[in-house]
Design a protein around this motif. Structure first.
Motif, PDB file in Angstrom:
ATOM      1  N   CYS A 322       0.820  -1.217   0.000  1.00 14.38           N
ATOM      2  CA  CYS A 322       0.000   0.000   0.000  1.00 14.38           C
ATOM      3  C   CYS A 322       0.852   1.263   0.000  1.00 14.38           C
ATOM      4  CB  CYS A 322      -0.945   0.002   1.198  1.00 14.38           C
ATOM      5  SG  CYS A 322      -2.359  -1.116   1.009  1.00 14.38           S
ATOM      6  N   ASP A 328      -3.037  -1.036  -6.391  1.00 15.97           N
ATOM      7  CA  ASP A 328      -4.488  -0.996  -6.218  1.00 15.97           C
ATOM      8  C   ASP A 328      -4.834  -1.569  -4.844  1.00 15.97           C
ATOM      9  OD1 ASP A 328      -7.218  -1.086  -6.321  1.00 15.97           O
ATOM     10  OD2 ASP A 328      -7.343  -2.209  -8.209  1.00 15.97           O
ATOM     11  N   GLN A 329      -5.085  -0.681  -3.886  1.00 18.59           N
ATOM     12  CA  GLN A 329      -5.311  -1.118  -2.513  1.00 18.59           C
ATOM     13  C   GLN A 329      -6.627  -1.872  -2.335  1.00 18.59           C
ATOM     14  OE1 GLN A 329      -4.592   1.980   0.395  1.00 18.59           O
ATOM     15  NE2 GLN A 329      -2.969   2.910  -0.839  1.00 18.59           N
ATOM     16  N   SER A 330      -7.519  -1.772  -3.309  1.00 21.16           N
ATOM     17  CA  SER A 330      -8.794  -2.483  -3.214  1.00 21.16           C
ATOM     18  C   SER A 330      -8.633  -3.974  -3.510  1.00 21.16           C
ATOM     19  CB  SER A 330      -9.823  -1.876  -4.175  1.00 21.16           C
ATOM     20  OG  SER A 330      -9.451  -2.117  -5.526  1.00 21.16           O
ATOM     21  N   GLU A 331      -7.502  -4.347  -4.127  1.00 22.94           N
ATOM     22  CA  GLU A 331      -7.223  -5.749  -4.456  1.00 22.94           C
ATOM     23  C   GLU A 331      -6.161  -6.275  -3.498  1.00 22.94           C
ATOM     24  OE1 GLU A 331      -8.725  -7.596  -6.713  1.00 22.94           O
ATOM     25  OE2 GLU A 331      -9.929  -6.037  -7.667  1.00 22.94           O
ATOM     26  N   GLU A 332      -6.585  -6.937  -2.439  1.00 27.62           N
ATOM     27  CA  GLU A 332      -5.631  -7.397  -1.439  1.00 27.62           C
ATOM     28  C   GLU A 332      -4.654  -8.422  -2.008  1.00 27.62           C
ATOM     29  OE1 GLU A 332      -7.229  -7.290   3.016  1.00 27.62           O
ATOM     30  OE2 GLU A 332      -8.379  -8.672   1.761  1.00 27.62           O
TER      31      GLU A 332
END
Length: 408
Positions: A322, A328-332
């Motif tokens: 992050c 892309d922080q929405s995709e762990e």
């Protein structure tokens, strides 16, 4: 002029990624001279979690990938046009960072619009690929229509990419004091510089991801092994685990659904594959058949999350990633634990491929095969129903064998 521009843009990208690299307590390039040294040194680090990586990738060549029978056709022109447009926007972003020289407000608004249009093209080609996959799997649909619809959609997107490229070149020329570029002149004098910067940025991002993984993996591997062993699953004494990250960051290009376009350092996610026999055996005893997908079980599946060391590792990597610009922080971050593909899944993939080949290569025979009994065993989208795959495969084998059709 181009040399000055190259030096300026290198500084821009270094400023974006240098802070992150220092947070990982690694040496960071702080000058252009050191940048060249660091780039060479980075190649060794990049190999740590991917010795097979082609770091000298050429976007003019068609990437090698394991395409599936229902993947949409790859149109090279889309990949080339998208890359040209993106490199021009990269050029403009560098100019914006230092400050546009003329008509700042208009130039800023135009660049924002161009970036939105490019993003829409990438989303559009993914949507076209998904539509093709649905249509080509539909045994009741016309195969030619699936190809025609995909071709028309991609052609329209290529036209839009050309328009974006032309508008971007106009904006570049509006900021120049020297004579305006023609497209061929820009390709000759500036595009190569931008492509080189893209390549260096990809390598820098790859290197930083390797550093993050290296920071955590050794201890995590030992902890995961210990936890799995306590549950009664052990490896042989000399059996090593194979851990590598995957995706466009690893390869430099995206997969067939996105037409193999180049890695995008402004938006990417990171996942990994792990070949670990003991962990795989544990996962297979816990997972339902539906949880084994393409020979792997997701590391954030509820059963694998019971392995606390694996969960802690995934969470720690995600937190560090992050910090990276463009992540892309929405995709762990997730580890895919490799598992032996289920026999039913293998047979279902073979069935789909054989039916698609029968439909494409032997259309008259295909029509004869799709009887009412077959239709009743298709799902609502016209694709083979997985629950009836065994029956369909048996019928297809008899049908093709009796007619000497080469579909398997």
């Amino acid at each position: 002029m181009e040399v000055i521009q190259e030096r300026r843009l290198k500084k821009v990208w270094l400023s974006k990624i240098g802070t992150v690299m220092s947070k990982q307590e690694r040496r960071t390039a702080t000058s252009l001279e050191q940048f060249d040294t660091e780039s060479s040194h980075a190649l060794g680090e990049i190999q740590e979690f991917g010795a097979f990586r082609d770091i000298g990738i050429s976007l003019d060549e068609d990437p090698h990938s394991a395409e599936r029978c229902d993947d949409a056709p790859v149109v090279k022109a889309f990949r080339i046009k998208e890359f040209e447009a993106r490199m021009m926007l990269q050029d403009l972003e560098g100019q914006q960072t230092e400050g546009f020289k003329k008509n700042v407000k208009t130039a800023t608004a135009t660049l924002k619009s161009l970036k939105g249009r490019l993003k829409a093209c990438v989303a559009g080609v993914k949507k076209a690929s998904q539509s093709f996959k649905t249509n080509i799997r539909n045994m009741l649909a016309d195969e030619a229509e699936a190809y025609d619809a995909h071709g028309e959609a991609v052609d329209a997107l290529i036209e839009e990419l050309e328009a974006i490229r032309d508008d971007a070149l106009a904006l570049i020329n509006s900021q120049r004091d020297a004579k305006s570029y023609t497209l061929s002149q820009y390709r000759k004098n500036a595009l190569e510089v931008q492509a080189g910067l893209w390549h260096e940025r990809w390598l820098l991002t790859s290197r930083t991801v390797n550093q993050i993984l290296a920071k955590h993996w050794k201890n995590a591997e030992a902890a995961i092994k210990q936890e799995v062993s306590a549950l009664g699953y052990d490896d042989a004494d000399d059996e090593a685990w194979d851990f590598n990250y995957i995706g466009s960051l690893a390869k430099g290009v995206k997969g067939p659904p996105k037409q193999h376009i180049a890695f995008d350092a402004d938006k990417f996610d990171v996942d990994a594959n792990l070949e670990a026999r003991s962990l795989s055996e544990y996962a297979l005893t816990q997972a339902a058949p539906s949880q084994v997908d393409r020979g792997a079980i997701k590391g954030r599946d509820a059963n694998l999350l019971k392995i606390k060391a694996l969960k802690s590792f995934q969470d720690a990597i995600h937190r560090d990633l992050c910090e990276l610009p463009g992540y892309d922080q929405s995709e762990e971050f997730e580890v895919f634990v490799k598992a032996e593909p289920l026999e039913a899944d293998v047979e279902y993939e073979e069935l789909k491929a054989a039916l698609i080949k029968l439909k494409g290569d032997y259309p008259d025979h295909f029509k004869a095969f799709v009887t009412n009994d077959v239709r009743e065993r298709l799902d609502k989208d016209g694709a083979p129903d997985k629950a009836h795959a065994e029956w369909l495969m048996g019928e297809l084998a008899v049908f093709a064998g009796g007619r000497h059709l080469d579909i398997f």
